[in-house]
Design a protein around this motif. Structure first.
Motif, mmCIF file in Angstrom:
data_model
loop_
_atom_site.group_PDB
_atom_site.id
_atom_site.type_symbol
_atom_site.label_atom_id
_atom_site.label_comp_id
_atom_site.label_asym_id
_atom_site.label_seq_id
_atom_site.Cartn_x
_atom_site.Cartn_y
_atom_site.Cartn_z
ATOM 1 N N UNK A 281 0.828 -1.202 0.000
ATOM 2 C CA UNK A 281 0.000 0.000 0.000
ATOM 3 C C UNK A 281 0.867 1.259 0.000
ATOM 4 N N UNK A 282 0.757 2.112 -1.038
ATOM 5 C CA UNK A 282 1.571 3.340 -1.082
ATOM 6 C C UNK A 282 1.308 4.273 0.094
ATOM 7 N N UNK A 283 0.091 4.240 0.619
ATOM 8 C CA UNK A 283 -0.238 5.124 1.744
ATOM 9 C C UNK A 283 0.603 4.768 2.963
ATOM 10 N N UNK A 284 0.694 3.466 3.243
ATOM 11 C CA UNK A 284 1.546 3.018 4.350
ATOM 12 C C UNK A 284 2.990 3.438 4.121
ATOM 13 N N UNK A 285 3.465 3.221 2.898
ATOM 14 C CA UNK A 285 4.853 3.541 2.572
ATOM 15 C C UNK A 285 5.128 5.033 2.766
ATOM 16 N N UNK A 286 4.196 5.863 2.297
ATOM 17 C CA UNK A 286 4.386 7.301 2.443
ATOM 18 C C UNK A 286 4.399 7.711 3.916
ATOM 19 N N UNK A 287 3.544 7.066 4.699
ATOM 20 C CA UNK A 287 3.469 7.405 6.115
ATOM 21 C C UNK A 287 4.769 7.015 6.824
ATOM 22 N N UNK A 288 5.270 5.785 6.561
ATOM 23 C CA UNK A 288 6.524 5.347 7.174
ATOM 24 C C UNK A 288 7.679 6.211 6.696
ATOM 25 N N UNK A 289 7.671 6.548 5.381
ATOM 26 C CA UNK A 289 8.741 7.381 4.835
ATOM 27 C C UNK A 289 8.728 8.761 5.480
ATOM 28 N N UNK A 290 7.524 9.299 5.722
ATOM 29 C CA UNK A 290 7.421 10.610 6.370
ATOM 30 C C UNK A 290 7.973 10.557 7.792
ATOM 31 N N UNK A 291 7.628 9.494 8.528
ATOM 32 C CA UNK A 291 8.169 9.346 9.887
ATOM 33 C C UNK A 291 9.691 9.227 9.863
ATOM 34 N N UNK A 292 10.193 8.477 8.899
ATOM 35 C CA UNK A 292 11.636 8.279 8.804
ATOM 36 C C UNK A 292 12.347 9.602 8.525
ATOM 37 N N UNK A 293 11.823 10.378 7.568
ATOM 38 C CA UNK A 293 12.459 11.639 7.214
ATOM 39 C C UNK A 293 12.397 12.620 8.380
ATOM 40 N N UNK A 294 11.265 12.656 9.108
ATOM 41 C CA UNK A 294 11.160 13.527 10.270
ATOM 42 C C UNK A 294 12.186 13.141 11.340
ATOM 43 N N UNK A 295 12.368 11.832 11.498
ATOM 44 C CA UNK A 295 13.337 11.357 12.495
ATOM 45 C C UNK A 295 14.758 11.728 12.105
ATOM 46 N N UNK A 296 15.105 11.543 10.822
ATOM 47 C CA UNK A 296 16.480 11.791 10.382
ATOM 48 C C UNK A 296 16.823 13.271 10.327
ATOM 49 N N UNK A 297 15.820 14.107 10.093
ATOM 50 C CA UNK A 297 16.095 15.551 9.970
ATOM 51 C C UNK A 297 15.970 16.294 11.293
ATOM 52 N N UNK A 298 15.625 15.588 12.348
ATOM 53 C CA UNK A 298 15.530 16.243 13.658
ATOM 54 C C UNK A 298 16.920 16.410 14.262
ATOM 55 N N UNK A 299 17.347 17.618 14.581
ATOM 56 C CA UNK A 299 18.702 17.830 15.142
ATOM 57 C C UNK A 299 18.943 17.052 16.423
ATOM 58 N N UNK A 300 17.907 16.883 17.223
ATOM 59 C CA UNK A 300 18.079 16.163 18.484
ATOM 60 C C UNK A 300 18.506 14.724 18.233
ATOM 61 N N UNK A 301 17.935 14.122 17.186
ATOM 62 C CA UNK A 301 18.282 12.735 16.862
ATOM 63 C C UNK A 301 19.741 12.636 16.434
ATOM 64 N N UNK A 302 20.173 13.569 15.577
ATOM 65 C CA UNK A 302 21.570 13.568 15.136
ATOM 66 C C UNK A 302 22.516 13.746 16.317
ATOM 67 N N UNK A 303 22.170 14.700 17.217
ATOM 68 C CA UNK A 303 23.008 14.904 18.402
ATOM 69 C C UNK A 303 23.021 13.671 19.295
ATOM 70 N N UNK A 304 21.862 13.006 19.394
ATOM 71 C CA UNK A 304 21.783 11.815 20.244
ATOM 72 C C UNK A 304 22.693 10.710 19.721
ATOM 73 N N UNK A 305 22.607 10.458 18.402
ATOM 74 C CA UNK A 305 23.459 9.416 17.828
ATOM 75 C C UNK A 305 24.938 9.769 17.944
ATOM 76 N N UNK A 306 25.258 11.053 17.764
ATOM 77 C CA UNK A 306 26.647 11.480 17.878
ATOM 78 C C UNK A 306 27.147 11.277 19.304
ATOM 79 N N UNK A 307 26.341 11.692 20.273
ATOM 80 C CA UNK A 307 26.722 11.526 21.673
ATOM 81 C C UNK A 307 26.808 10.059 22.058
ATOM 82 N N UNK A 308 25.845 9.284 21.591
ATOM 83 C CA UNK A 308 25.834 7.849 21.894
ATOM 84 C C UNK A 308 27.077 7.177 21.338
ATOM 85 N N UNK A 309 27.467 7.537 20.110
ATOM 86 C CA UNK A 309 28.646 6.925 19.499
ATOM 87 C C UNK A 309 29.911 7.304 20.262
ATOM 88 N N UNK A 310 30.015 8.584 20.645
ATOM 89 C CA UNK A 310 31.201 9.045 21.382
ATOM 90 C C UNK A 310 31.304 8.323 22.721
#
Length: 427
Positions: A281-310
């Motif tokens: 279903x394209x609707x499901x795919x678009x919804x998951x893709x939207x969640x994924x893009x929101x997660x990846x573009x959130x600065x807090x997430x990037x900082x969290x992964x950077x801090x976690x890796x360090x």
């Protein structure tokens, strides 16, 4: 680079063989000068034949490596003149006698690699050594990744991969695997069991009773007031809660005991519909893709992964530097456990051995061809002088024994022939 010891040994044997040849020549000259009187004709026969044998073997040994006396005599300097043919024949010999599929498979079968691996890993010292090496490699990799540029490239690569990944289809395929053989029904059973356990807890029943009373006061205040005349409202709530819990427990047990219960079929339908939607279903795919893009573009997430890796990197480096590294202890224990697990499961050993033998058979043809070509290419590229020198240092000392033996055996044969001639002349 030449080995000084082998060079000294070769020169010493050359000196002995050449000195013996010159000695035979001197004895021959002196014996001839005696005019054949007394025993000297026997000495002459011995020294003459010995000198001939010494010269013949000297010529044969030298002809293997170079032209005798630097004269272009045909069929001399055999090794440098036939280097390519020698390389090809050597490659064929090794290929057919050491690298054939049958030989390699038989060697692998006799080796029993799984048992050897199991015994090797079961040793505490070897497991500790392997653990230290693994941690050393890990720390080296962490040191490399510690560079800001490398870390930035790594982070960007991970983000790029995540952005390109079709999570909707991936989740659908994963759920499809997880629902094979009705495994999702086992998950439903576990959920029913846990829900039943929660409902049996007194705290849950008191909370349900409180909710009933609160709702009743809000929705039916007059009815609750009338009930309060004849009985305690809290007792009424507890009884009603217990009745509801018993009813729900009976319903949950009925679902758990009956594999054909309508609610199970309804659960199957919901899961199947969800998986189909995630996969197609394209609707499901678009919804998951939207969640994924929101997660990846959130600065807090990037900082969290950077801090976690360090933090993870620093912990690994700090732990590895300790004398009693927890990572080392656990990794060593895992290696030992894996080794014992292999040894305790004969069927697993047989399976590993069979796969390794099959892999050896599949690789044998490629191995034979590559090794043969490597031998030919390497030998052909060798410098003639270097090749001759290396071979002479390797076998030249033994060849000098041939010269010595040829000298002595030649002299003995000369004496025997001289005696035979004397015997014929007296007949």
């Amino acid at each position: 680079m030449e080995d000084p010891l082998r060079k000294r040994q070769l020169n010493r044997m050359k000196l002995i063989a050449t000195g013996l040849m010159l000695l035979m020549a001197a004895i021959l000259v002196y014996a001839r000068l005696q005019g054949g009187r007394g025993i000297w004709h026997w000495v002459t026969a011995f020294s003459e034949a010995a000198l001939i044998g010494a010269l013949a073997d000297w010529f044969a040994v030298v002809a293997l490596f170079r032209h005798p006396l630097k004269l272009p005599i045909p069929r001399t300097a055999i090794i440098p003149e036939n280097k390519e043919r020698i390389a090809e024949n050597l490659a064929v010999f090794i290929r057919n006698n050491f690298l054939s599929a049958d030989i390699l498979m038989e060697k692998m079968r006799a080796l029993e690699p799984a048992q050897r691996i199991g015994h090797w890993l079961s040793s505490r010292d070897r497991a500790d050594m392997l653990s230290r090496h693994a941690i050393s490699v890990l720390i080296g990799a962490l040191t490399f990744i510690d560079d800001q540029r490398v870390g930035r490239i790594l982070r960007n690569t991970i983000y790029k991969r995540l952005q390109q990944a079709d999570l909707g289809n991936l989740i659908g395929q994963l759920l499809d695997v997880l629902t094979q053989n009705d495994q999702h029904q086992a998950l439903l059973n576990e959920g029913l069991r846990r829900l039943s356990t929660v409902l049996d807890e007194p705290a849950t029943q008191r909370q349900v009773a409180a909710i009933i009373i609160e709702v009743s006061r809000r929705e039916y205040p007059k009815l609750l007031t009338m009930l309060g005349i004849v009985m305690d409202t809290e007792e009424f709530g507890m009884r009603l809660a217990a009745t509801l819990v018993d009813s729900m427990q009976s319903w949950l047990h009925d679902i758990g005991r009956n594999p054909s219960h309508p609610r199970r079929k309804q659960f199957d339908t919901v899961v199947e519909s969800f998986i189909t939607g995630m996969k197609n279903d394209p609707v499901y795919h678009q919804r998951v893709e939207s969640w994924k893009q929101q997660l990846l573009t959130t600065p807090v997430v990037a900082d969290y992964f950077e801090t976690l890796w360090v933090q993870l990197r620093q912990w690994l480096q700090k732990d590895a530097a300790r004398s009693e590294s927890r990572m080392h202890v656990r990794l060593s224990h895992a290696f030992r456990h894996f080794g014992r697990w292999i040894l305790d499961n004969p069927e697993l050993c047989d399976s590993i051995n069979e796969h390794l033998i099959k892999t050896t058979s599949n690789m044998s043809e490629e191995l034979r061809g590559s090794v043969s070509q490597h031998i030919v290419t390497t030998i052909v590229q060798w410098d003639d002088k270097s090749l001759v020198r290396e071979l002479e240092l390797t076998v030249g000392r033994d060849l000098q024994f041939i010269r010595i033996n040829g000298t002595l055996v030649g002299g003995i044969i000369g004496v025997i022939l001289h005696a035979f001639v004397l015997m014929l002349t007296r007949l």
